[in-house]
Design an enzyme around this catalytic site. Structure first.
Site, PDB file in Angstrom:
ATOM      1  N   HIS A 131       0.808  -1.091   0.099  1.00  0.00           N
ATOM      2  CA  HIS A 131      -0.141  -0.158   0.228  1.00  0.00           C
ATOM      3  C   HIS A 131       0.762   1.287  -0.508  1.00  0.00           C
ATOM      4  O   HIS A 131       0.428   2.444  -1.245  1.00  0.00           O
ATOM      5  CB  HIS A 131      -1.121  -0.146   1.135  1.00  0.00           C
ATOM      6  CG  HIS A 131      -1.649   1.026   1.417  1.00  0.00           C
ATOM      7  ND1 HIS A 131      -2.855   1.541   0.615  1.00  0.00           N
ATOM      8  CD2 HIS A 131      -1.372   2.768   2.299  1.00  0.00           C
ATOM      9  CE1 HIS A 131      -2.786   2.837   1.225  1.00  0.00           C
ATOM     10  NE2 HIS A 131      -2.841   3.357   1.819  1.00  0.00           N
ATOM     11  N   ARG A 140       5.493  10.390  -5.457  1.00  0.00           N
ATOM     12  CA  ARG A 140       6.728  10.563  -6.153  1.00  0.00           C
ATOM     13  C   ARG A 140       7.092   9.324  -7.149  1.00  0.00           C
ATOM     14  O   ARG A 140       7.360   8.522  -6.053  1.00  0.00           O
ATOM     15  CB  ARG A 140       7.172  10.173  -4.782  1.00  0.00           C
ATOM     16  CG  ARG A 140       7.043  11.934  -3.626  1.00  0.00           C
ATOM     17  CD  ARG A 140       8.152  11.109  -2.431  1.00  0.00           C
ATOM     18  NE  ARG A 140       7.249  10.416  -1.449  1.00  0.00           N
ATOM     19  CZ  ARG A 140       6.292   9.554  -1.353  1.00  0.00           C
ATOM     20  NH1 ARG A 140       5.745  11.293  -0.331  1.00  0.00           N
ATOM     21  NH2 ARG A 140       5.935   9.389  -0.032  1.00  0.00           N
ATOM     22  N   TYR A 241      -2.907  17.362   4.147  1.00  0.00           N
ATOM     23  CA  TYR A 241      -2.392  16.069   4.733  1.00  0.00           C
ATOM     24  C   TYR A 241      -0.395  16.866   4.977  1.00  0.00           C
ATOM     25  O   TYR A 241       0.130  16.337   5.791  1.00  0.00           O
ATOM     26  CB  TYR A 241      -2.018  15.351   4.027  1.00  0.00           C
ATOM     27  CG  TYR A 241      -0.310  14.940   2.818  1.00  0.00           C
ATOM     28  CD1 TYR A 241      -0.852  15.182   1.723  1.00  0.00           C
ATOM     29  CD2 TYR A 241       0.265  14.253   3.393  1.00  0.00           C
ATOM     30  CE1 TYR A 241      -0.104  14.994   0.790  1.00  0.00           C
ATOM     31  CE2 TYR A 241       0.903  13.989   2.146  1.00  0.00           C
ATOM     32  CZ  TYR A 241       1.025  14.029   0.985  1.00  0.00           C
ATOM     33  OH  TYR A 241       1.603  14.108   0.292  1.00  0.00           O
TER      34      TYR A 241
END
Ligand code: MN
Length: 423
Positions: A131, A140, A241
């Site tokens: 995950h 990225r 975030y």
């Protein structure tokens, strides 16, 4: 010390509760998970144990004398094993307690199943390297895993107040989002609402503030495991975030299954914990023989989706993916030990989420963010509908089970939640 395999795991045990002997039942006599239930009109929860399609009222069966799950959590390992043996003896074919127990037995379909206990603090981890890599690739592409990943269990502090029982609905959250072509955010219902297929470890025994829990004792603090759907609003998450991590993208709802499958019941389904060739061994405080020998759990996990259209036609839903918790990069024991290495105290009822459990193959992903590659590749459902993220009316159902040759299959029941339109 991890629980041993004993007579309570014998595959030849049979119950006088006939439905428990159905090979497809999640709750044979070898499982006996704990939960809370109440009958229509009742305010207080009762403590129960699942057996077949029924629940046994533990107090009415005179197995315990109260109504608080902490009574069971406070028990030392030996007392809990004794209770498990008492339950098995009372529920097995030929038991002298059959008449008394039968009076304390209710069909699960006729009672309300609640959260298994009052949830204290909620910490969510990120233990599936598959995950973490899948999500990291979207953010990225050249450097999907951050350098700390292989050295410590990554986690954040979640919100316990919005953990809801299986069967609950919740409203699509409103939040700040900013689309790529916009220079300012706006407030709108999330358009990228997702689920996360997780397990929850429920803490039973506390540690005193300032005390660390050694890896060898870490599992003594754990009551058992349940299914957790950590609903996530990806568009809200993407905007909020950085720099401090998930916040309102996660705290609107998390759904927990009603039954805690104890570590005692899971004893036959333990596996060795190994690191892939070339990966670093954990630092000494996260490394130990017992953890290496049997720190992992072989638990199959499944996600299904039932759209509103499917529900209208009486169709149970499509399975979207299946994975296994055995491939977790960090064990439950390591999560407990790492959580307390700074002296942080865990308390009974605290919940540690494993993070989304995705397997190594793309079709084994535990979220839509992965299955639809960030919304770019729609998922085709059996009735012709498509999904990238969840729509209003969608119901997500998690299942989990353990099976191994020579043992009775046990399951976790289901964890079910439905998305309602923004209120
Ligand atoms: Mn999560």
């Amino acid at each position: 010390m991890s629980a041993p395999i004993d007579e309570t795991h014998s595959p030849s045990l049979r119950s006088w509760v006939e439905s428990a002997n159905d090979p497809t039942s999640d709750f044979p006599i070898q499982n006996l998970p704990f939960g809370r239930f109440r009958r229509s009109g009742e305010i207080n929860w009762r403590l129960g144990v699942a057996i077949g399609d029924h629940v046994l009222d533990l107090r009415a069966a005179k197995l315990i004398s109260g109504r608080d799950m902490r009574l069971l959590m406070r028990m030392q390992t030996t007392a809990r094993r004794k209770l498990r043996l008492q339950m098995v003896r009372g529920l097995q074919v030929g038991s002298e307690q059959q008449t008394a127990f039968r009076a304390a037995l209710y069909p699960q379909s006729g009672v309300e199943l609640g959260l298994p206990c009052e949830i204290g603090d909620y910490t969510d981890f990120y233990t599936s390297i598959h995950h973490a890599t899948n999500i990291g690739k979207q953010l990225r592409p050249d450097n999907p895993l951050l350098p700390n990943y292989k050295w410590l269990p990554i986690g954040y502090h979640g919100r316990a107040s919005s953990i809801v029982a299986s069967g609950s609905s919740f409203h699509r959250p409103l939040g700040q989002t900013r689309l790529a072509d916009q220079d300012r955010p706006n407030l709108a219902p999330s358009r990228r609402l997702d689920y996360e297929l997780e397990l929850a470890a429920i803490i039973a025994h506390p540690n005193t503030l300032g005390d660390r829990v050694d890896l060898a004792q870490a599992e003594d603090h754990v009551f058992g495991l349940a299914l957790l759907n950590d609903w996530s609003a990806r568009d809200i998450q993407a905007w909020e975030y950085q720099p401090l991590g998930p916040f309102l993208a996660k705290s609107f709802a998390s759904t927990l299954s009603p039954w805690v499958v104890t570590l005692e019941a899971l004893a036959p389904f333990r596996e060795s914990f190994t690191r892939p060739e070339g990966d670093p061994q954990p630092l000494p405080y996260l490394d130990g023989d017992r953890n290496n020998e049997r720190g992992a759990f072989n638990i199959e996990l499944q996600v299904s989706l039932q759209t509103a259209q499917m529900r209208a036609r009486g169709y149970a839903g499509d399975q979207l993916s299946q994975s296994n918790y055995r491939s977790a990069y960090w064990t439950i024991a390591q999560l407990v030990t790492h959580h307390t290495i700074n002296g942080c105290n865990l308390r009974p009822g605290d919940l540690l989420g494993t993070g989304t459990v995705s397997g190594p193959k793309p079709e084994q992903a535990g979220s839509l963010m992965e299955l639809s590659t960030g919304g770019q590749q729609p998922i085709h459902l059996s009735n012709g509908e498509t999904r990238t993220f969840l729509e209003d009316g969608d119901c997500v159902i998690l299942h989990g089970y353990c099976q191994r040759n020579g043992f009775r299959r046990i399951g976790f029941g289901e964890c079910r939640g439905t998305v309602l339109p923004t209120a």
